[in-house]
Design a protein around this motif. Structure first.
Motif, PDB file in Angstrom:
ATOM      1  N   ILE A  15       0.862  -1.186   0.000  1.00 16.04           N
ATOM      2  CA  ILE A  15       0.000   0.000   0.000  1.00 16.04           C
ATOM      3  C   ILE A  15       0.894   1.230   0.000  1.00 16.04           C
ATOM      4  O   ILE A  15       1.909   1.257   0.695  1.00 16.04           O
ATOM      5  N   ASP A  17       0.662   5.333   0.845  1.00 14.87           N
ATOM      6  CA  ASP A  17      -0.220   6.348   1.426  1.00 14.87           C
ATOM      7  C   ASP A  17      -0.063   7.676   0.692  1.00 14.87           C
ATOM      8  O   ASP A  17       0.737   7.798  -0.241  1.00 14.87           O
ATOM      9  N   VAL A  67      -9.805   2.825   5.908  1.00 16.39           N
ATOM     10  CA  VAL A  67      -8.767   2.747   4.883  1.00 16.39           C
ATOM     11  C   VAL A  67      -9.493   2.540   3.557  1.00 16.39           C
ATOM     12  O   VAL A  67      -9.946   1.438   3.251  1.00 16.39           O
ATOM     13  N   LEU A  69      -8.968   2.061   0.084  1.00 12.86           N
ATOM     14  CA  LEU A  69      -7.831   1.626  -0.729  1.00 12.86           C
ATOM     15  C   LEU A  69      -8.211   1.631  -2.207  1.00 12.86           C
ATOM     16  O   LEU A  69      -8.941   0.756  -2.673  1.00 12.86           O
ATOM     17  N   TYR A  94      -4.933   6.249   0.063  1.00 16.12           N
ATOM     18  CA  TYR A  94      -4.236   4.972   0.022  1.00 16.12           C
ATOM     19  C   TYR A  94      -4.463   4.365  -1.358  1.00 16.12           C
ATOM     20  O   TYR A  94      -5.600   4.331  -1.845  1.00 16.12           O
ATOM     21  N   SER A  96      -3.138   0.989  -4.125  1.00 13.09           N
ATOM     22  CA  SER A  96      -2.430  -0.267  -4.314  1.00 13.09           C
ATOM     23  C   SER A  96      -2.628  -0.699  -5.759  1.00 13.09           C
ATOM     24  O   SER A  96      -3.603  -0.304  -6.412  1.00 13.09           O
TER      25      SER A  96
END
Length: 152
Positions: A15, A17, A67, A69, A94, A96
């Motif tokens: 991940i 940030d 979170v 993501l 966040y 990914s």
């Protein structure tokens, strides 16, 4: 949100940030986490983001964190522009890589949301959008936070 009979172990994708730091879900250990996997190109994901923002504003702190993501290919800048466009004020950034996140977290569709205990285990999962700041969602999350306190 459907809870599991017993908490499940979890893998974490890499991940990044909003400051460009690399981390994993272990960075949130000790807090209950609502982990929402989403993308800006997903209409139901876009629709639920304000409810996640309000949930973070209401419950976020040392014991709980949302979170959100993103698996957008455009990375942080795409998410930053989206947050600014719709007025997200309380969610951190966040991101990914899509395939790694979906594989590690067992995601079959978007949005997918996991409720993660303070011990870093998946206690519940929901596929599809939700009103995350609804009284029922808040009640369930508060209960998991309290359970996490008793297991410290």
């Amino acid at each position: 949100m459907a809870e599991h009979k017993a908490p499940l172990p979890m893998l974490s994708p890499p991940i990044t940030d909003g400051r460009g730091r690399d981390l994993t879900l272990a960075a949130f250990r000790g807090r209950t986490v609502l982990l929402n996997i989403w993308a800006t190109w997903c209409p139901p994901c876009r629709a639920e983001m304000p409810t996640l923002d309000r949930l973070q504003a209401n419950l976020g702190g040392p014991e709980f964190h949302v979170v959100a993501l993103s698996i957008d290919r455009g990375g942080l800048e795409t998410v930053r522009a989206f947050y600014a466009d719709i007025g997200i004020k309380h969610l951190d950034l966040y991101v990914s890589e899509q395939l790694r996140a979906m594989t590690a977290l067992g995601v079959a569709g978007l949005p997918t949301t996991l409720l993660v205990s303070a011990q870093g285990r998946e206690v519940a999962r929901k596929l599809g959008p939700a009103e995350w700041d609804s009284p029922s969602a808040i009640s369930q999350i508060k209960r998991v936070i309290l359970e996490g306190r008793s297991q410290k």
